[in-house]
Design a protein around this motif. Structure first.
Motif, PDB file in Angstrom:
ATOM      1  N   TYR A  96       0.876  -1.134  -0.035  1.00 18.64           N
ATOM      2  CA  TYR A  96       0.288   0.016  -0.091  1.00 18.64           C
ATOM      3  C   TYR A  96       0.813   1.498  -0.007  1.00 18.64           C
ATOM      4  CZ  TYR A  96      -3.626  -3.728   1.979  1.00 18.64           C
ATOM      5  OH  TYR A  96      -3.878  -4.792   1.702  1.00 18.64           O
ATOM      6  N   ARG A  97       1.071   1.658  -1.180  1.00 20.99           N
ATOM      7  CA  ARG A  97       2.186   2.651  -1.383  1.00 20.99           C
ATOM      8  C   ARG A  97       1.585   4.140  -1.111  1.00 20.99           C
ATOM      9  NH1 ARG A  97       3.349  -0.923  -5.217  1.00 20.99           N
ATOM     10  NH2 ARG A  97       5.455  -0.438  -5.940  1.00 20.99           N
ATOM     11  N   ASP A  98       0.665   4.859  -0.825  1.00 19.81           N
ATOM     12  CA  ASP A  98      -0.318   6.053  -0.016  1.00 19.81           C
ATOM     13  C   ASP A  98      -0.444   5.702   1.022  1.00 19.81           C
ATOM     14  OD1 ASP A  98      -1.800   3.208  -0.177  1.00 19.81           O
ATOM     15  OD2 ASP A  98      -3.925   4.281  -0.422  1.00 19.81           O
ATOM     16  N   ILE A  99      -0.184   4.686   2.052  1.00 19.45           N
ATOM     17  CA  ILE A  99      -0.055   5.237   3.335  1.00 19.45           C
ATOM     18  C   ILE A  99       1.369   3.630   3.957  1.00 19.45           C
ATOM     19  CG2 ILE A  99      -2.880   5.065   3.674  1.00 19.45           C
ATOM     20  CD1 ILE A  99      -2.213   2.335   4.441  1.00 19.45           C
ATOM     21  N   GLY A 100       2.383   3.743   2.958  1.00 21.98           N
ATOM     22  CA  GLY A 100       3.905   3.304   3.203  1.00 21.98           C
ATOM     23  C   GLY A 100       3.308   2.518   4.418  1.00 21.98           C
ATOM     24  N   PHE A 101       2.768   1.298   4.239  1.00 22.60           N
ATOM     25  CA  PHE A 101       2.378  -0.228   5.217  1.00 22.60           C
ATOM     26  C   PHE A 101       2.269  -1.091   3.753  1.00 22.60           C
ATOM     27  CE2 PHE A 101       0.804   2.695   8.110  1.00 22.60           C
ATOM     28  CZ  PHE A 101       1.753   1.725   9.351  1.00 22.60           C
ATOM     29  N   LEU A 102       2.768  -2.543   4.424  1.00 26.28           N
ATOM     30  CA  LEU A 102       2.599  -3.711   3.915  1.00 26.28           C
ATOM     31  C   LEU A 102       1.884  -5.080   4.470  1.00 26.28           C
ATOM     32  CD1 LEU A 102       6.735  -4.665   3.521  1.00 26.28           C
ATOM     33  CD2 LEU A 102       5.146  -3.255   1.691  1.00 26.28           C
ATOM     34  N   ARG A 103       0.783  -5.407   3.684  1.00 21.51           N
ATOM     35  CA  ARG A 103      -0.362  -6.463   4.709  1.00 21.51           C
ATOM     36  C   ARG A 103       0.692  -7.121   4.367  1.00 21.51           C
ATOM     37  NH1 ARG A 103      -4.313  -9.166   1.542  1.00 21.51           N
ATOM     38  NH2 ARG A 103      -5.393 -10.159   2.725  1.00 21.51           N
ATOM     39  N   ILE A 104       0.626  -8.144   6.197  1.00 20.47           N
ATOM     40  CA  ILE A 104       2.052  -9.628   5.665  1.00 20.47           C
ATOM     41  C   ILE A 104       0.757 -10.270   6.495  1.00 20.47           C
ATOM     42  CG2 ILE A 104       3.816 -10.467   6.639  1.00 20.47           C
ATOM     43  CD1 ILE A 104       4.045  -7.959   5.129  1.00 20.47           C
ATOM     44  N   ILE A 105       0.835 -11.637   5.687  1.00 18.00           N
ATOM     45  CA  ILE A 105       0.281 -13.116   6.464  1.00 18.00           C
ATOM     46  C   ILE A 105       1.562 -13.665   6.453  1.00 18.00           C
ATOM     47  CG2 ILE A 105      -1.060 -14.610   5.755  1.00 18.00           C
ATOM     48  CD1 ILE A 105      -1.857 -12.691   4.271  1.00 18.00           C
ATOM     49  N   ILE A 110       6.404   0.736   6.090  1.00 16.56           N
ATOM     50  CA  ILE A 110       7.091   0.668   5.277  1.00 16.56           C
ATOM     51  C   ILE A 110       8.117   1.718   5.380  1.00 16.56           C
ATOM     52  CG2 ILE A 110       6.401   0.101   3.281  1.00 16.56           C
ATOM     53  CD1 ILE A 110       8.618  -1.155   1.762  1.00 16.56           C
ATOM     54  N   GLY A 111       9.821   2.381   5.620  1.00 16.73           N
ATOM     55  CA  GLY A 111       9.947   3.358   5.355  1.00 16.73           C
ATOM     56  C   GLY A 111      10.395   4.488   4.016  1.00 16.73           C
ATOM     57  N   ARG A 112      10.436   4.971   3.679  1.00 15.80           N
ATOM     58  CA  ARG A 112      10.340   5.664   2.580  1.00 15.80           C
ATOM     59  C   ARG A 112      11.543   5.401   1.395  1.00 15.80           C
ATOM     60  NH1 ARG A 112       9.760  10.534   5.947  1.00 15.80           N
ATOM     61  NH2 ARG A 112      11.330  10.919   5.902  1.00 15.80           N
ATOM     62  N   GLU A 113      13.066   5.361   1.971  1.00 14.23           N
ATOM     63  CA  GLU A 113      14.543   4.790   0.875  1.00 14.23           C
ATOM     64  C   GLU A 113      13.467   3.796   0.954  1.00 14.23           C
ATOM     65  OE1 GLU A 113      17.346   5.572  -0.347  1.00 14.23           O
ATOM     66  OE2 GLU A 113      15.887   7.126   0.266  1.00 14.23           O
ATOM     67  N   ALA A 114      13.021   2.352   1.243  1.00 12.74           N
ATOM     68  CA  ALA A 114      12.626   0.995   0.674  1.00 12.74           C
ATOM     69  C   ALA A 114      11.627   1.125   0.328  1.00 12.74           C
ATOM     70  CB  ALA A 114      12.127  -0.109   2.645  1.00 12.74           C
ATOM     71  N   MET A 115      10.510   1.998   0.090  1.00 12.68           N
ATOM     72  CA  MET A 115       9.581   1.532  -0.844  1.00 12.68           C
ATOM     73  C   MET A 115      10.087   2.927  -1.560  1.00 12.68           C
ATOM     74  SD  MET A 115       6.261   1.703  -1.211  1.00 12.68           S
ATOM     75  CE  MET A 115       5.184   1.952   0.391  1.00 12.68           C
TER      76      MET A 115
END
Length: 299
Positions: free
Chosen positions: A162-171, A182-187
């Motif tokens: 989810y790039r717009d909110i800076g999160f990954l959905r993890i199973i 997820i941080g800006r550099e990683a994104m």
């Protein structure tokens, strides 16, 4: 019905009833196979229902003499307890021979971590002029930025970024879901990898939604991630014993060392128990001890 049939049923039970991952099921099954091999070697054709506490104790003594670490012994005993609990649930036996057996005393082993300089050296050691180098840089950025397990990294889906909110959905373990920041550099590196490298990879059918692919268009394996990290550590001149989990440990330690709330870190790591997260507080305690020694008038 002998061991092999019971173990097969046990494996199905773990997958269907307890929703464990393939890796966890495989670990449990291997634990029971070790016991069955020992029982056959020592006591002959002894069915699981005939196994008594003394037999299990003899097995634990045997693996201890082989030199297995206390942590490994405790994990194997946990697998055996799960197996005999399954037999009781299915009414295949009326007693648990592991019930009175205590696991070995475990000390809290502090996980290996990398300091910020070592992480920077590894990240900067990749050759970004190659597709693999760019992909690998993006993978390590995500590992360190979000504290993922290696299995979570290889299973990361494009639809769960989810790039717009800076999160990954993890199973995560046991199919449990969480949102990992997820941080800006990683994104930045993740987006550049997708837009400039991944688009040129011929994707294998069924692998379209996986983020990280090998050159043949299939999702990467856990073993490949281990190999990549070992190689880049050598390139960066780092002699520590490093694995993908080292980045997860470093992520947690650096957050807590910087003053992050323990429960927030627990949530980000996907730990069920706060005590699991507490192993990362060692550096914070060292710092507090140093402050006391330096500044307290009666230190």
């Amino acid at each position: 019905m002998q061991w092999s049939n019971y173990i097969k049923q046990f494996s199905q039970y773990l997958r269907l009833e307890r929703s464990l991952s393939d890796n966890s099921v495989e670990a449990y099954v291997h634990d029971v196979l070790k016991l069955s091999a020992f029982v056959e070697m020592k006591y002959g054709n002894l069915a699981p229902q005939k196994v008594q506490t003394a037999h299990v104790q003899a097995f634990i003594e045997y693996i201890n003499e082989l030199g297995l670490a206390a942590q490994s012994q405790a994990r194997i005993l946990s697998g055996l307890k799960a197996f005999f609990k399954f037999l009781m649930v299915e009414e295949l036996t009326d007693r648990d021979p592991c019930q009175l057996i205590e696991g070995p005393k475990l000390g809290r082993k502090l996980p290996d971590t990398l300091d910020l300089d070592e992480i920077e050296r590894m990240l900067n050691a990749f050759d970004l002029s190659t597709p693999e180098g760019f992909r690998n840089r993006a993978m390590l950025e995500v590992l360190y930025s979000s504290g993922l397990r290696v299995s979570e990294l290889v299973d990361l889906r494009r639809s769960n970024v989810y790039r717009d909110i800076g999160f990954l959905r993890i199973i995560g373990k046991g199919k449990k879901e969480r949102l990992a920041p997820i941080g800006r550099e990683a994104m930045k590196y993740l987006t550049m990898y997708e837009n400039e490298v991944r688009v040129h990879v011929p994707v294998k059918p069924g692998h379209e939604n996986y983020v990280f692919l090998n050159r043949r268009g299939a999702k990467l394996t856990r073993v490949m991630i281990f190999t990549i990290i070992k190689q880049i550590a050598l390139t960066a001149g780092i002699r520590k014993s490093i694995s993908p989990h080292t980045f997860r440990h470093s992520f947690a330690t650096h957050l807590i060392e910087g003053g992050a709330d323990l429960r927030a870190v627990q949530e980000m790591l996907g730990h069920e128990s706060i005590t699991t997260t507490e192993i990362y507080t060692h550096l914070d305690r060292d710092y507090l001890r140093q402050v006391i020694q330096e500044f307290h008038p009666r230190a």
